[in-house]
Scaffold this motif. Structure first.
Motif, PDB file in Angstrom:
ATOM      1  N   ASP A   1       8.439 -16.242   1.262  1.00  0.00           N
ATOM      2  CA  ASP A   1       8.690 -15.518   2.504  1.00  0.00           C
ATOM      3  C   ASP A   1       7.993 -14.164   2.381  1.00  0.00           C
ATOM      4  O   ASP A   1       8.456 -13.284   1.658  1.00  0.00           O
ATOM      5  CB  ASP A   1      10.194 -15.343   2.755  1.00  0.00           C
ATOM      6  CG  ASP A   1      10.448 -14.748   4.140  1.00  0.00           C
ATOM      7  OD1 ASP A   1       9.504 -14.170   4.716  1.00  0.00           O
ATOM      8  OD2 ASP A   1      11.581 -14.854   4.645  1.00  0.00           O
ATOM      9  N   PRO A   2       6.848 -13.978   3.059  1.00  0.00           N
ATOM     10  CA  PRO A   2       6.096 -12.720   2.913  1.00  0.00           C
ATOM     11  C   PRO A   2       6.716 -11.537   3.646  1.00  0.00           C
ATOM     12  O   PRO A   2       6.231 -10.418   3.508  1.00  0.00           O
ATOM     13  CB  PRO A   2       4.725 -13.067   3.498  1.00  0.00           C
ATOM     14  CG  PRO A   2       4.963 -14.205   4.421  1.00  0.00           C
ATOM     15  CD  PRO A   2       6.177 -14.938   3.948  1.00  0.00           C
ATOM     16  N   MET A   3       7.773 -11.776   4.451  1.00  0.00           N
ATOM     17  CA  MET A   3       8.523 -10.676   5.106  1.00  0.00           C
ATOM     18  C   MET A   3       9.987 -11.027   4.909  1.00  0.00           C
ATOM     19  O   MET A   3      10.687 -11.415   5.831  1.00  0.00           O
ATOM     20  CB  MET A   3       8.169 -10.627   6.596  1.00  0.00           C
ATOM     21  CG  MET A   3       6.707 -10.358   6.841  1.00  0.00           C
ATOM     22  SD  MET A   3       6.267 -10.711   8.548  1.00  0.00           S
ATOM     23  CE  MET A   3       4.725 -11.558   8.332  1.00  0.00           C
ATOM     24  N   VAL A   4      10.425 -10.865   3.670  1.00  0.00           N
ATOM     25  CA  VAL A   4      11.641 -11.542   3.198  1.00  0.00           C
ATOM     26  C   VAL A   4      12.932 -10.973   3.786  1.00  0.00           C
ATOM     27  O   VAL A   4      13.958 -11.649   3.807  1.00  0.00           O
ATOM     28  CB  VAL A   4      11.666 -11.534   1.650  1.00  0.00           C
ATOM     29  CG1 VAL A   4      11.942 -10.148   1.100  1.00  0.00           C
ATOM     30  CG2 VAL A   4      12.629 -12.559   1.092  1.00  0.00           C
ATOM     31  N   GLY A   5      12.898  -9.737   4.313  1.00  0.00           N
ATOM     32  CA  GLY A   5      14.099  -9.155   4.925  1.00  0.00           C
ATOM     33  C   GLY A   5      15.269  -9.204   3.964  1.00  0.00           C
ATOM     34  O   GLY A   5      15.179  -8.776   2.811  1.00  0.00           O
ATOM     35  N   SER A   6      16.374  -9.779   4.418  1.00  0.00           N
ATOM     36  CA  SER A   6      17.574  -9.814   3.577  1.00  0.00           C
ATOM     37  C   SER A   6      17.589 -11.026   2.644  1.00  0.00           C
ATOM     38  O   SER A   6      18.628 -11.336   2.062  1.00  0.00           O
ATOM     39  CB  SER A   6      18.819  -9.791   4.451  1.00  0.00           C
ATOM     40  OG  SER A   6      18.869 -10.977   5.220  1.00  0.00           O
ATOM     41  N   GLY A   7      16.477 -11.720   2.541  1.00  0.00           N
ATOM     42  CA  GLY A   7      16.341 -12.744   1.495  1.00  0.00           C
ATOM     43  C   GLY A   7      16.880 -14.121   1.823  1.00  0.00           C
ATOM     44  O   GLY A   7      17.101 -14.944   0.918  1.00  0.00           O
ATOM     45  N   THR A   8      17.065 -14.423   3.110  1.00  0.00           N
ATOM     46  CA  THR A   8      17.662 -15.715   3.463  1.00  0.00           C
ATOM     47  C   THR A   8      16.854 -16.889   2.887  1.00  0.00           C
ATOM     48  O   THR A   8      17.424 -17.812   2.295  1.00  0.00           O
ATOM     49  CB  THR A   8      17.759 -15.848   5.010  1.00  0.00           C
ATOM     50  OG1 THR A   8      18.268 -14.620   5.529  1.00  0.00           O
ATOM     51  CG2 THR A   8      18.663 -16.985   5.407  1.00  0.00           C
ATOM     52  N   THR A   9      15.530 -16.831   3.047  1.00  0.00           N
ATOM     53  CA  THR A   9      14.703 -17.925   2.524  1.00  0.00           C
ATOM     54  C   THR A   9      14.780 -17.984   1.001  1.00  0.00           C
ATOM     55  O   THR A   9      14.898 -19.067   0.418  1.00  0.00           O
ATOM     56  CB  THR A   9      13.222 -17.721   2.957  1.00  0.00           C
ATOM     57  OG1 THR A   9      13.174 -17.726   4.378  1.00  0.00           O
ATOM     58  CG2 THR A   9      12.321 -18.814   2.421  1.00  0.00           C
ATOM     59  N   ALA A  10      14.737 -16.805   0.365  1.00  0.00           N
ATOM     60  CA  ALA A  10      14.750 -16.772  -1.106  1.00  0.00           C
ATOM     61  C   ALA A  10      16.058 -17.336  -1.654  1.00  0.00           C
ATOM     62  O   ALA A  10      16.066 -18.063  -2.650  1.00  0.00           O
ATOM     63  CB  ALA A  10      14.537 -15.340  -1.588  1.00  0.00           C
ATOM     64  N   VAL A  11      17.171 -17.023  -0.984  1.00  0.00           N
ATOM     65  CA  VAL A  11      18.474 -17.543  -1.431  1.00  0.00           C
ATOM     66  C   VAL A  11      18.482 -19.069  -1.310  1.00  0.00           C
ATOM     67  O   VAL A  11      18.911 -19.784  -2.217  1.00  0.00           O
ATOM     68  CB  VAL A  11      19.635 -16.931  -0.591  1.00  0.00           C
ATOM     69  CG1 VAL A  11      20.944 -17.643  -0.875  1.00  0.00           C
ATOM     70  CG2 VAL A  11      19.765 -15.448  -0.877  1.00  0.00           C
ATOM     71  N   GLU A  12      17.985 -19.575  -0.187  1.00  0.00           N
ATOM     72  CA  GLU A  12      17.976 -21.033   0.009  1.00  0.00           C
ATOM     73  C   GLU A  12      17.051 -21.714  -0.995  1.00  0.00           C
ATOM     74  O   GLU A  12      17.352 -22.802  -1.472  1.00  0.00           O
ATOM     75  CB  GLU A  12      17.589 -21.373   1.452  1.00  0.00           C
ATOM     76  CG  GLU A  12      18.691 -21.110   2.446  1.00  0.00           C
ATOM     77  CD  GLU A  12      20.016 -21.783   2.077  1.00  0.00           C
ATOM     78  OE1 GLU A  12      20.012 -22.939   1.623  1.00  0.00           O
ATOM     79  OE2 GLU A  12      21.065 -21.120   2.210  1.00  0.00           O
ATOM     80  N   ALA A  13      15.930 -21.062  -1.308  1.00  0.00           N
ATOM     81  CA  ALA A  13      15.031 -21.622  -2.326  1.00  0.00           C
ATOM     82  C   ALA A  13      15.787 -21.705  -3.649  1.00  0.00           C
ATOM     83  O   ALA A  13      15.790 -22.742  -4.324  1.00  0.00           O
ATOM     84  CB  ALA A  13      13.786 -20.748  -2.462  1.00  0.00           C
ATOM     85  N   LEU A  14      16.482 -20.643  -3.987  1.00  0.00           N
ATOM     86  CA  LEU A  14      17.234 -20.581  -5.245  1.00  0.00           C
ATOM     87  C   LEU A  14      18.300 -21.673  -5.309  1.00  0.00           C
ATOM     88  O   LEU A  14      18.370 -22.440  -6.278  1.00  0.00           O
ATOM     89  CB  LEU A  14      17.888 -19.196  -5.333  1.00  0.00           C
ATOM     90  CG  LEU A  14      18.915 -18.941  -6.423  1.00  0.00           C
ATOM     91  CD1 LEU A  14      18.213 -18.743  -7.755  1.00  0.00           C
ATOM     92  CD2 LEU A  14      19.743 -17.715  -6.109  1.00  0.00           C
ATOM     93  N   ILE A  15      19.110 -21.746  -4.265  1.00  0.00           N
ATOM     94  CA  ILE A  15      20.218 -22.703  -4.263  1.00  0.00           C
ATOM     95  C   ILE A  15      19.696 -24.139  -4.339  1.00  0.00           C
ATOM     96  O   ILE A  15      20.320 -25.011  -4.934  1.00  0.00           O
ATOM     97  CB  ILE A  15      21.099 -22.485  -3.007  1.00  0.00           C
ATOM     98  CG1 ILE A  15      21.850 -21.159  -3.137  1.00  0.00           C
ATOM     99  CG2 ILE A  15      22.097 -23.623  -2.827  1.00  0.00           C
ATOM    100  CD1 ILE A  15      22.574 -20.734  -1.882  1.00  0.00           C
ATOM    101  N   ASN A  16      18.520 -24.356  -3.756  1.00  0.00           N
ATOM    102  CA  ASN A  16      17.981 -25.718  -3.735  1.00  0.00           C
ATOM    103  C   ASN A  16      17.013 -26.008  -4.887  1.00  0.00           C
ATOM    104  O   ASN A  16      16.273 -26.986  -4.848  1.00  0.00           O
ATOM    105  CB  ASN A  16      17.322 -25.990  -2.377  1.00  0.00           C
ATOM    106  CG  ASN A  16      18.368 -26.115  -1.285  1.00  0.00           C
ATOM    107  OD1 ASN A  16      19.077 -27.109  -1.218  1.00  0.00           O
ATOM    108  ND2 ASN A  16      18.502 -25.087  -0.461  1.00  0.00           N
ATOM    109  N   GLY A  17      17.004 -25.124  -5.884  1.00  0.00           N
ATOM    110  CA  GLY A  17      16.214 -25.393  -7.086  1.00  0.00           C
ATOM    111  C   GLY A  17      14.715 -25.227  -6.906  1.00  0.00           C
ATOM    112  O   GLY A  17      13.921 -25.808  -7.632  1.00  0.00           O
TER     113      GLY A  17
END
Ligand SMILES: C[S@@+](CC[C@H](N)C(=O)[O-])C[C@H]1O[C@@H](n2cnc3c(N)ncnc32)[C@H](O)[C@@H]1O
Length: 487
Positions: free
Chosen positions: A93-109
């Motif tokens: 996510d190149p404009m990650v904001g509060s990290g919603t995409t990054a959290v979902e990436a993390l949770i989904n491995g």
């Protein structure tokens, strides 16, 4: 269910008709081929599926530790991540904001990567995705609370002297204007304890907890009425639970206007509530891949060519519809950020209004016409829109560069209104993306849950109902980078 943009009701829109007709013909032309190419077919299916996710709770996730304007529901990136990537794949996510995409990436491995130019966004995204231990958070939190409480029972004169010598006078003026004296002292002591945490990860985490008691829709423990999306205004009056006036004047007339009056919240008690209610079980498992969240500009990504498996992002709205820094400085100033430096940063955000000496990009036909249309009504606003599309062109070019062939960038956008003209951001960005080399973009529509997404509200009546409707929806654009097969 989501709708694809080339459905009938959108076709009625004259200005978008030709582009959409083109999309349709490409779709039909490739239909059989598409069925065979499962990735592309999945994309169309996903855009035709659920995109709105109203009334779906995201309990058990760290998504809600800090408010953030215009964040999307976690289920949105999740469904794309799960369907378009495999475990271990790289999701950006190149404009990650509060990290919603990054959290979902993390949770989904998956391996999450996030960039943003906003210091608070980086802090929040890091706090949400770091591997930290729940009981340690609670232990440190209570220590901070108890220490602050004890310090407050000491001589305030000594504490105040220390406080006044810790910040430059401009910052103290800012605090005096926006915070009640008692809260200033509580916030100073809280941040002092947080600053002393040695472990970077936990220190960052507590900075975000601290920030979450200030930056809320209601303005939290500050005297601001709204730190969500509009220009913050100071309360007319602040009262305590016995209706004693602590700040401002509480005439009968003012007291009747509930939106101008706030009940005082104590900073340390708000901090205590955050710690008492803290629970976060899902992410802290060492099998997950720790994401990388960094300070960086989406127009110039520090990533190798063809290194990313999926991009899922949402850029700011055109023309600075949400001024992130206006609210974020309310907590960043407490961490010692210089106010002038933060104000200067405002002009760097995509969609900012500063166009002096800006080097505009050459843009394709429909987008250029749109800019000219706005310019003919208001030259300055037209230039601001030109800057926005120029910046988005550079960002989409970067997305194209870093994506692996045969993979997609999913961009969630809303339209804005400038001088009554709908910017049709989804159509313009699609056109720009196609120009850069992406396959004919497909656009899905999602209905906005206006209670949740903290977006600017327009009360203007003199605009067509079609544009009004537009503002209640967002668009999910799929940019597909051609692989060896398709196209
Ligand atoms: C709509 S928000 C993203 C919200 C995010 N999807 C979420 O769920 O929290 C847009 C973000 O773009 C960031 N931004 C603005 N200009 C940028 C730039 N040049 N490079 C990277 N990020 C930028 C803003 O700071 C903001 O965090």
């Amino acid at each position: 269910m989501g709708k694809l943009i080339y459905k009938k009701q959108i076709l009625k829109d004259i200005s978008t008709e030709s582009l959409i007709k083109e999309q349709l013909s490409v779709f039909h032309e490739h239909k059989d081929k598409l069925r065979a190419k499962s990735y592309w077919y999945k994309l169309i299916d996903l855009l035709n599926g659920e995109l709105s996710f109203h009334n779906v709770k995201s309990n058990g996730y760290p998504h809600n530790i800090h408010s953030f304007p215009a964040k999307f529901p976690p289920q949105l990136p999740k469904v794309f991540i799960q369907n378009l990537t495999d475990k271990g794949d790289i999701v950006l996510d190149p404009m990650v904001g509060s990290g919603t995409t990054a959290v979902e990436a993390l949770i989904n491995g998956r391996m999450g990567l996030g960039f943003d130019i906003d210091p608070l966004a980086i802090k929040i995204s890091n706090a949400k995705t770091s591997l930290i231990n729940e009981s340690k958070v609670i232990e440190i939190g209570w220590k901070i609370y108890n220490r602050t409480k004890k310090q407050l029972s000491n001589n305030h004169k000594v504490l105040l002297d220390e406080y006044y010598s810790s910040y430059p006078s401009k910052t103290l003026d800012f605090f005096n204007f926006w915070f009640l004296k008692e809260n200033q002292l509580e916030l100073f002591l809280l941040q002092k304890s947080i600053k002393a945490i040695e472990d970077d990860v936990y220190r960052n985490f507590f900075e975000v907890i601290f920030s979450s008691i200030i930056i809320t829709k209601s303005g939290g423990v500050s005297l601001a009425l709204d730190l969500g999306h509009t220009r913050p205004h100071r309360v007319k009056a602040l009262i305590d639970s016995e209706r004693n006036v602590l700040f401002g004047e509480a005439t009968e007339k003012i007291l009747k206007k509930k939106h101008l009056v706030k009940l005082r919240k104590s900073a340390i008690e708000e901090f205590r509530k955050r710690i008492s209610n803290y629970t976060d079980k899902d992410r802290f498992n060492s099998k997950y891949i720790n994401p990388k969240i960094k300070f960086g500009d989406s127009q110039n990504l520090e990533l190798d060519n063809e290194s990313v498996d999926l991009i899922f992002t949402s850029p700011p709205y055109a023309s600075n519809a949400i001024d992130y820094m206006r609210a974020h400085k309310f907590s960043l100033a407490w961490f010692g950020y210089n106010l002038e430096m933060l104000t200067e940063k405002r002009s760097k955000y995509i969609g900012a209004e500063n166009v002096l000496n800006y080097k505009f990009e050459k843009l394709p036909g429909f987008t250029t016409d749109k800019i000219n249309q706005v310019k003919s009504s208001d030259i300055k606003k037209g230039k601001v829109l030109h800057r926005y599309y120029s910046e988005m062109k550079k960002s989409i070019s970067e997305m194209y560069r870093v994506l692996k062939p045969g993979k997609a960038a999913i961009v969630v956008v809303g339209s804005s209104r400038l001088r009554g003209i709908d910017t049709e951001t989804h159509i313009c960005l699609s056109e720009i993306g196609r120009d850069i080399g992406f396959h004919e973009p497909i656009i899905g529509i999602r209905e906005l849950d206006r209670n949740k997404r903290m977006l600017p509200v327009s009360a203007k009546k003199n605009i067509t109902s079609q544009i009004q409707n537009r503002m209640h929806e967002e668009y999910v654009i799929a940019f597909y980078k051609k692989g060896k097969g398709l196209g």
